[in-house]
Design an enzyme around this catalytic site. Sequence first.
Site: not given
Lengths: 441, 441
Positions: B22, B113, B137, B142, B209, B213
């Site tokens: 990223v 996150k 965001e 994503g 995960d 989130k």
Amino acid sequence: MTRDTLHGADEIGVGLMGLGVVGGGVAATLLDPAQHVARTVGRPVSLKRVLVRQPDKERQMGVPPGILTADPTLLLNDPSIQVVVEVIGGEEPASSYIRQSLSRGKSVVTANKEVMAKEGQELLTLAAARGVDLLFEASVGGGIPIVGPLMKDLLANDIRSIQAIINGTTNYMLTRMARDGMDFDEALKEAQGLGFAEADPANDVEGIDAGYKLAVLASLAFHTQVRAEDVHREGISGLRARDFRYAHELGYAIKLLAIARREGGQVQARVHPCFVPQEHMLAKVDGVFNAVEVEGDLTGKILFHGRGAGREPTTSAIIGDLVEVAKKLGAGGGPAPFFPPGNSLTVAPMSELVTRYYIRLGAADRPGVLAQIARVLGDQDVSIASVIQKDSNPGSQTAELVVTTHPAREKAVQESLQRMRGLQVVRQVDNLVRVEDWPSD
Amino acid sequence: MTRDTLHGADEIGVGLMGLGVVGGGVAATLLDPAQHVARTVGRPVSLKRVLVRQPDKERQMGVPPGILTADPTLLLNDPSIQVVVEVIGGEEPASSYIRQSLSRGKSVVTANKEVMAKEGQELLTLAAARGVDLLFEASVGGGIPIVGPLMKDLLANDIRSIQAIINGTTNYMLTRMARDGMDFDEALKEAQGLGFAEADPANDVEGIDAGYKLAVLASLAFHTQVRAEDVHREGISGLRARDFRYAHELGYAIKLLAIARREGGQVQARVHPCFVPQEHMLAKVDGVFNAVEVEGDLTGKILFHGRGAGREPTTSAIIGDLVEVAKKLGAGGGPAPFFPPGNSLTVAPMSELVTRYYIRLGAADRPGVLAQIARVLGDQDVSIASVIQKDSNPGSQTAELVVTTHPAREKAVQESLQRMRGLQVVRQVDNLVRVEDWPSD
């Protein structure tokens, strides 16, 4: 944030234009004693004046009669009103009121797709020149956030395309026609009975409403000016129950799609019925729901799905915009008003469109007919993907033919249809529907 | 906006922490000669420093080697860096770097996150105290705009619930198991081969995960603090191919859902496999796609659907946030940093959940067995909706039973399962999956 803190802070004054279904929802939210909006903004947000046609009419809405007026200058000239919320609808006088509000340094929140589709660019330019905001989330997709994401969250992307179902009335009708075999008139009558369609349904069924909304979305997405009149429009009144049956057999749903696509320096912008593959998310959008699919170069396809109309969803969008403006006013400023950077894209003529087609026609039921039809298409370089003969009628010696094509140019297909109509063996060409076979992403 | 105009304006300095998949995307966007970001912001946006573990490593990314450093203080102490983009991931040292950046008056854009789920409230409080922004965001979904809409566009709503598919790896595996009859190990191996799953897959397949989130989304939606450890988590490793077959027969898909629901002063927050009605939009989310359904009191249900991971979508979210911060810096200020108003909701214990259940168990294949099982459930006030006997095995004299219940309390169902395990006629209880039968809205 307590009420006392709120009362100490400078108040944001709001003028509301229009007190219909949506206006009533906005008024109720602003007058709510729990002061949800004020607490979110961090200072009092006060409804100062409401413009209505008949201030003396009896209303059961809890709006203090003293703030109702039929005189727009009482809002326009009131320096304590910093934000005007316009929910009158239609082009005039709404457009003039928005323009005058911006000229006098007031920010405007509007739900008016027609004004934004026809004069959005000029009004945004005016707002930017005056340093005030013009926000219009409620003009497309009811409570679905789509204007905001295009203006902010998706800014890093070059948007490639938008495919959308943005008229709930027609989507309701198409759902009934597909599921329950209703024909157009029956579905329309039901939609009118339920209050989804107006007595004069042209605005919905002819794709005018969807065309306005597409002009707004395409202008935002491509940072250019796509006007209402740039959008090619075809309505749903030509669809018959059998088209839905054949679509289903071929693996498609029929939807009224609003499509805007960028190709180099050109933009396609069109609203028309479409065959959509059954497994595509847009094929699964049923009833009065709306959905907007945006394809960005970075994000790929993103779908936004929800209720596209109605008092509460539209109020949600307006209040969201109002909170944004009020927070900025409360902070004494902030980033410059949104103004689309100047791409100058031209709108591609419909005749240049390349897509697949579904053609339904009545022809003589005898050998050699198909060869003649195939020749007409072949002469225009339109390649046939499939032909199915339906409903052979021995009495009249006619048969119904359903032809689908490989990707072909609109101009060539239209020319072929003209020629087909001239063939002796062709009784009539009943319908032409475009087929959108997107890769499944 | 020409380059000359850009060069005249004050520059926004950016420090990037992390240059993985990223980070590389973010760096490439900022170094792009077309200056898309700068043109959108209206002033130069300059990548000043990049924090990496090995500055001397050979890289093919076009990042000038001179700005690479392994020393975080070179970013933290550089007054020309106004915004820090954190894409290191994991809790430490990312959390400390974010904290130090905020403390020094730098705004932060993060994709983290885990940090936001564990320390979001503290970090947002710190940012607000310093008058800088902390935007995240990219931490959920994503490239799908979901944090922005919850923070802005949907503010007028009381959010009632969130139902989401927010882990692409497990959704890919579940799609393969459902469609192609794969079992868990096979699906995992394939996902690892394709690079969707890590060598240690626990983070994905155990719902960790998705739990992070969900904590982020629930805190935003309900304006309260839902921490990572408040989320009840169950993974997908207990699902067998036959569960997918039975679900299909009963009219359901199986999805790993992240669910947060407000009920009065309490919040449910849970991640576990769920039976979802096949006609529900979430049942149709396949492969690595993510979807978040938000239900507001005004908007009703809104679904956001798209790619939930990957270099480009995540870069889109980060750049969207960066543009927002940079515009505000360019304007010399703006509305106060986002800070969730203080609802103090408690997290409801899982034992109090009321929902429907699917139970698969092996039992002796002889008369009277079902009566015993029904009695155990009945004793706990758990009402049976359906029982299907599957795969009778004459050799071992066992049969597989699939029981679905009407809405029942989790505690009662768990107690029933305990007792069932004690029955002589019950060989084993194989699986318990919750069934979410929402009204179709």
